[in-house]
Design a protein around this motif. Sequence first.
Motif, short mmCIF file in Angstrom:
data_model
loop_
_atom_site.label_atom_id
_atom_site.label_comp_id
_atom_site.label_asym_id
_atom_site.label_seq_id
_atom_site.Cartn_x
_atom_site.Cartn_y
_atom_site.Cartn_z
N SER A 72 -139.93 79.00 79.04
CA SER A 72 -138.66 78.80 78.32
C SER A 72 -137.58 79.66 78.96
N ILE A 73 -136.41 79.05 79.20
CA ILE A 73 -135.32 79.72 79.91
C ILE A 73 -134.03 79.66 79.08
N TYR A 245 -127.47 72.75 90.10
CA TYR A 245 -128.34 72.28 91.17
C TYR A 245 -129.09 73.46 91.79
N GLY A 246 -128.38 74.54 92.05
CA GLY A 246 -129.01 75.73 92.60
C GLY A 246 -130.08 76.28 91.66
N ALA A 247 -129.78 76.27 90.35
CA ALA A 247 -130.75 76.76 89.37
C ALA A 247 -132.00 75.90 89.36
N PHE A 248 -131.81 74.57 89.42
CA PHE A 248 -132.98 73.69 89.41
C PHE A 248 -133.85 73.91 90.64
N MET A 249 -133.23 73.98 91.81
CA MET A 249 -134.02 74.15 93.03
C MET A 249 -134.79 75.46 93.01
N SER A 250 -134.18 76.49 92.47
CA SER A 250 -134.86 77.79 92.36
C SER A 250 -136.05 77.69 91.41
N ARG A 251 -135.85 77.03 90.27
CA ARG A 251 -136.94 76.89 89.30
C ARG A 251 -138.07 76.05 89.88
#
Length: 578
Positions: A72-73, A245-251
């Motif tokens: 959970s974030i 987008y950056g957050a998704f790729m990191s996750r």
Amino acid sequence: MGFMQCYLNRVLRSSDIFAELLSHKVATKKTVVLDFSSPNIAKQFHIGNLRSTILGNFIQNIYRRAGHNVISINYLGDWGTQMAFLALQWPETRRQMDLDSNKWNDMPSCEKIRLLTRSYIEANNRAKNEPEFRIKVLELFSHMETARINGETPTSNEQLALWKMFRDVSEDYLRVFYKNFMVNFDVWEGESDYILDAFNLSEELIHSGKAFKKDDLWAVKENGSRLYYVLRKSDNTSLYLSRDYGAFMSRNKRYNADNYLYIVDSAQSNHFEGLKSLLRVQGFPEHAEKIAHVPYGRIAGLSTREGKSEAKSPTLRITSNEIRDVAQQLSATSIIMNDFMKKRDSQYKFSFENAYKLTDYSPIAVQIKHTRLNSLVETHAELANKIFSGAVDLEELSMDPSPLANQLFDRISSLDNALFISYQGIEPNAFARYLMELSREVGQAFSQLRIHGEPEEVALPRLLLFLAAKRILYDGTGVIASIPASNLTCANITCNTNETCIMKEIMCGCVPCNPVPTCVPKPSILPCICTPCRCPLPIEPIAQSSNTENNAMICACPLCMIACPLESTNQIQDGTST
């Protein structure tokens, strides 16, 4: 052993009956990332974020019980032009208030947030009337973002130091709020963590020719599509989509999850279509398939609490020292259960009157029935111990054949169906209604399925039913919100029940809290003054400061930490388009 005895025994002896029931129905276990709550920093927690918070918390609770690996974030809105608005205005606000470091440091976080919110509103009003001020804001934000991209830190940049202070204060404030609502996150992130990722993405798309100029903005679209999505503003600063987008790729790199669920209101559906489109443009269609937007209807806002309920209950019992904790617990649970009684996609206007109304089919009734069950078990502890210790052979136990006992068992045994419907549809409504129906049938059973004075062959099967119902209400309330209180009444049960009581919807009708209760020696208990709703819970002074109106107060109701409509929070606008 008959089906009835077997099912009731299973409910009582399972270490987690909900996990046991769900895990058998959910064959494939997955890794799931949940993004929910995600409030903007430096502002009071708004009612609009509440539904995301409680819905996301329910999803993580029920998904974990189904056997999924859940991360959970809380993705904070800690970046955007609004940060420059505040950074430019805050020094002036502090000067006007003669707010030195000592005064500021002594303030509780909720009071600091109120001042930051006020400062942001002042900045927005200045920008409307002073074009040159708005120009300075945009220039400052561009400089702040460039500083972050170049690796500058709060220790070397004055504006970034202010921004870090805003975030630190906000986190302190939010952690208290989440604690009141029994919400926990595995990870806290912010948009600011992905500024460089957003910059690099835009640069890559521009240089590859995939991005194009549209009205001085940099945008992108899929081949053959008429829809485009903006990545970068005309001053080259980032937008929410590119940071997301950056957050998704990191996750995805960290967790490689099977699904990424975003619990965000229905108005943001276009944003998530944009995120998936951007992933496809970048050559990651398989990642786009993992994203799911879990939408919900908006809560319109807080309404004025009018009138007085005449509902009373003489069965709840707490001491004066427990009032604040119990009131806080009850208020949070009632607010959450009241929301879950509505379908996820419904829109409604919040009112304290509805949230705290005491009827046979209300959130408070669930708590009351649990306390009555707890009292029943305490009264008949010797009989209960025979069941728990195995001294009674359940296989030989003849269950009560009465229609009321069968009706109560039918409701108990429909637990797995209600639970799975809520899980499968990501819809807490089915499970919340199940708990309401169970509590109502428990209430009906109390009057006829008597235990006191009955022979053991009659009392034991009845107590077995009540013990199973108690376990489900206890654990079920924990899945939705919190663990219910065991005892909930005024310490002085002889006080005048006819006097008007601002607490009676929450606890009992016997406490004459208005005027100040004689049975609760706390002269600071007053109706809430921080919202126009006149929340019925007690407040207490938390600071004595010349810089606060009416002195700083804190209310037992978690919603009183949410932005008050009187403070014109509808004037607060994000500096960037989301």
